[in-house]
Design a protein around this motif. Structure first.
Motif, PDB file in Angstrom:
ATOM      1  N   ALA A 265       0.925  -0.820  -0.284  1.00 20.88           N
ATOM      2  CA  ALA A 265       0.133  -0.030   0.114  1.00 20.88           C
ATOM      3  C   ALA A 265       0.877   1.491   0.259  1.00 20.88           C
ATOM      4  N   PHE A 266       0.713   2.077  -0.127  1.00 20.63           N
ATOM      5  CA  PHE A 266       1.066   3.073  -0.215  1.00 20.63           C
ATOM      6  C   PHE A 266       0.425   4.256   0.366  1.00 20.63           C
ATOM      7  N   GLY A 267       0.768   5.530   0.920  1.00 18.06           N
ATOM      8  CA  GLY A 267       0.734   5.717   1.587  1.00 18.06           C
ATOM      9  C   GLY A 267       1.422   7.597   1.619  1.00 18.06           C
ATOM     10  N   TRP A 268       0.395   9.146   1.845  1.00 16.38           N
ATOM     11  CA  TRP A 268       1.081  10.437   1.652  1.00 16.38           C
ATOM     12  C   TRP A 268       1.026  10.497   3.011  1.00 16.38           C
ATOM     13  N   PHE A 269       1.742  11.265   3.679  1.00 17.03           N
ATOM     14  CA  PHE A 269       2.042  12.299   4.806  1.00 17.03           C
ATOM     15  C   PHE A 269       2.045  13.512   4.468  1.00 17.03           C
ATOM     16  N   ARG A 270       2.611  14.109   6.081  1.00 21.50           N
ATOM     17  CA  ARG A 270       3.361  15.685   5.809  1.00 21.50           C
ATOM     18  C   ARG A 270       3.825  15.814   7.064  1.00 21.50           C
TER      19      ARG A 270
ATOM     20  N   GLU B 251       4.779  16.581  14.134  1.00 19.09           N
ATOM     21  CA  GLU B 251       4.759  14.980  14.398  1.00 19.09           C
ATOM     22  C   GLU B 251       4.626  15.070  12.228  1.00 19.09           C
ATOM     23  N   ARG B 252       4.722  13.740  11.931  1.00 19.62           N
ATOM     24  CA  ARG B 252       4.525  13.489  10.192  1.00 19.62           C
ATOM     25  C   ARG B 252       2.655  12.602  10.339  1.00 19.62           C
ATOM     26  N   ASP B 253       2.261  13.044   9.846  1.00 23.56           N
ATOM     27  CA  ASP B 253       0.756  12.716   9.835  1.00 23.56           C
ATOM     28  C   ASP B 253       0.175  12.536   8.684  1.00 23.56           C
ATOM     29  N   PHE B 254      -0.795  11.147   8.657  1.00 20.93           N
ATOM     30  CA  PHE B 254      -1.262  10.467   7.969  1.00 20.93           C
ATOM     31  C   PHE B 254      -2.308  11.918   6.311  1.00 20.93           C
ATOM     32  N   VAL B 255      -2.053  11.603   5.519  1.00 15.21           N
ATOM     33  CA  VAL B 255      -2.701  12.825   4.564  1.00 15.21           C
ATOM     34  C   VAL B 255      -3.514  11.147   3.899  1.00 15.21           C
ATOM     35  N   ALA B 256      -3.568  10.620   2.886  1.00 10.22           N
ATOM     36  CA  ALA B 256      -4.066   9.506   1.948  1.00 10.22           C
ATOM     37  C   ALA B 256      -3.641   8.127   1.867  1.00 10.22           C
TER      38      ALA B 256
ATOM     39  N   THR C  72       0.227  23.657   4.648  1.00  5.14           N
ATOM     40  CA  THR C  72       1.602  24.279   4.205  1.00  5.14           C
ATOM     41  C   THR C  72       2.404  22.685   4.714  1.00  5.14           C
ATOM     42  N   ALA C  73       3.417  21.772   4.791  1.00  2.32           N
ATOM     43  CA  ALA C  73       3.892  21.368   4.949  1.00  2.32           C
ATOM     44  C   ALA C  73       4.758  20.653   3.504  1.00  2.32           C
ATOM     45  N   VAL C  74       6.035  19.449   4.255  1.00  2.29           N
ATOM     46  CA  VAL C  74       6.723  18.547   3.990  1.00  2.29           C
ATOM     47  C   VAL C  74       5.797  17.516   2.853  1.00  2.29           C
ATOM     48  N   TYR C  75       5.373  16.909   1.622  1.00  3.81           N
ATOM     49  CA  TYR C  75       4.974  15.362   1.339  1.00  3.81           C
ATOM     50  C   TYR C  75       5.738  14.947   1.710  1.00  3.81           C
ATOM     51  N   TYR C  76       5.606  13.542   2.448  1.00  3.64           N
ATOM     52  CA  TYR C  76       6.078  12.647   2.162  1.00  3.64           C
ATOM     53  C   TYR C  76       5.669  11.026   1.551  1.00  3.64           C
ATOM     54  N   CYS C  77       5.655  10.612   0.395  1.00  6.80           N
ATOM     55  CA  CYS C  77       5.105   9.151  -0.137  1.00  6.80           C
ATOM     56  C   CYS C  77       5.649   7.574   1.263  1.00  6.80           C
ATOM     57  N   GLY C  78       5.145   7.235   1.139  1.00  3.90           N
ATOM     58  CA  GLY C  78       5.778   5.876   2.110  1.00  3.90           C
ATOM     59  C   GLY C  78       5.218   4.565   1.325  1.00  3.90           C
ATOM     60  N   ALA C  79       6.438   3.517   1.286  1.00  5.80           N
ATOM     61  CA  ALA C  79       5.097   2.428   1.123  1.00  5.80           C
ATOM     62  C   ALA C  79       5.441   1.355   1.826  1.00  5.80           C
ATOM     63  N   ALA C  80       4.161   1.010   2.168  1.00  5.79           N
ATOM     64  CA  ALA C  80       3.813  -0.606   3.128  1.00  5.79           C
ATOM     65  C   ALA C  80       2.844  -1.363   3.147  1.00  5.79           C
ATOM     66  N   LEU C  81       3.311  -2.839   3.923  1.00 10.23           N
ATOM     67  CA  LEU C  81       2.815  -3.908   3.580  1.00 10.23           C
ATOM     68  C   LEU C  81       1.589  -4.261   4.562  1.00 10.23           C
ATOM     69  N   TYR C  82       1.301  -3.185   5.399  1.00 16.44           N
ATOM     70  CA  TYR C  82       0.142  -4.428   6.062  1.00 16.44           C
ATOM     71  C   TYR C  82      -1.213  -2.492   5.831  1.00 16.44           C
ATOM     72  N   TRP C  83      -1.813  -2.955   4.846  1.00 17.21           N
ATOM     73  CA  TRP C  83      -2.674  -1.771   4.791  1.00 17.21           C
ATOM     74  C   TRP C  83      -3.515  -1.701   6.529  1.00 17.21           C
ATOM     75  N   ARG C  84      -4.199  -2.473   6.981  1.00 19.38           N
ATOM     76  CA  ARG C  84      -4.793  -2.570   8.348  1.00 19.38           C
ATOM     77  C   ARG C  84      -4.335  -1.197   9.015  1.00 19.38           C
TER      78      ARG C  84
ATOM     79  N   VAL D 106      -2.625   1.466   8.348  1.00 19.02           N
ATOM     80  CA  VAL D 106      -1.721   1.771   6.567  1.00 19.02           C
ATOM     81  C   VAL D 106      -1.495   3.701   7.597  1.00 19.02           C
ATOM     82  N   PHE D 107      -2.360   3.974   8.145  1.00 26.08           N
ATOM     83  CA  PHE D 107      -2.294   5.033   9.170  1.00 26.08           C
ATOM     84  C   PHE D 107      -1.003   5.934  10.272  1.00 26.08           C
ATOM     85  N   GLN D 108      -0.404   4.639  10.269  1.00 23.91           N
ATOM     86  CA  GLN D 108       0.623   4.875  11.083  1.00 23.91           C
ATOM     87  C   GLN D 108       2.077   4.581  10.111  1.00 23.91           C
ATOM     88  N   THR D 109       2.870   6.015  10.452  1.00 28.32           N
ATOM     89  CA  THR D 109       4.020   5.961   9.862  1.00 28.32           C
ATOM     90  C   THR D 109       4.783   4.646  10.184  1.00 28.32           C
ATOM     91  N   SER D 110       4.764   3.476  10.976  1.00 27.51           N
ATOM     92  CA  SER D 110       5.617   3.042  11.861  1.00 27.51           C
ATOM     93  C   SER D 110       5.252   1.924  11.045  1.00 27.51           C
TER      94      SER D 110
END
Length: 124
Positions: free
Chosen positions: A33-38, A44-49, A91-103, A105-109
Motif C-alpha cells: 500500500a502507498f501512503g502520503w503523509f505530511r 509530527e508526520r501526519d497521515f494524509v491518504a 503547508t508542509a513537506v509531503y512524503y510518500c511511503g510504501a507499507a505492507l499492511y493495509w490495516r 496504513v495510517f501509522q508511520t511505523s
C-alpha cells in the motif's frame, strides 16, 4: 534498491490545487500500500491518504477528505495525490511511503520505504 521519488510540490495560493507524484522503482510493489503523509515544521508526520496497489481501496484523513484524491498508475509505478481547495494549514513537506499492511496504513511505523519529500506551501 528501492526508491520513492516525490515531485509536484510548490507555492500555491489559498483555494488553489496541486498534484503530487510519487514514482516507485526497485521492486515489485503489487503487495504494497502507498501512503502520503505530511510534516509541518515542529510537528509530527501526519497521515494524509493511502491506496492499495492491488485491489482498489483508498483511505483519507479527515483533514483532507472531500478535497483530495489519491490514485495510482500501475503501468508507470506512480502514485498521485490531488490536493484541491488548499489552505495555509496544508503547508508542509509531503512524503510518500510504501507499507505492507493495509490495516495500519495510517501509522508511520507501518512504512518500510519513504521518499525524500516535496514541499507544499500555501499562501493566504
Amino acid at each position: 534498491q528501492v526508491q520513492l521519488v516525490e515531485s509536484g510540490g510548490g507555492l500555491v495560493q489559498a483555494k488553489g490545487s496541486l498534484r503530487l507524484s510519487c514514482a516507485a522503482s526497485g521492486r515489485n510493489f503489487s503487495n504494497y500500500a502507498f501512503g502520503w503523509f505530511r510534516q509541518a515544521p515542529g510537528k509530527e508526520r501526519d497521515f494524509v491518504a493511502a491506496i492499495r496497489w492491488g485491489p482498489t481501496s483508498s483511505f483519507y484523513a479527515d483533514s483532507v477528505k472531500g478535497r483530495s484524491a489519491i490514485s495510482r498508475d500501475n503501468a508507470e509505478d506512480t502514485v498521485y495525490l490531488q490536493l484541491n481547495n488548499l489552505e495555509p494549514e496544508d503547508t508542509a513537506v509531503y512524503y510518500c511511503g510504501a507499507a505492507l499492511y493495509w490495516r495500519t496504513v495510517f501509522q508511520t511505523s507501518s512504512y518500510e520505504y519513504w521518499g525524500q519529500g516535496t514541499q507544499v506551501t500555501v499562501s493566504s
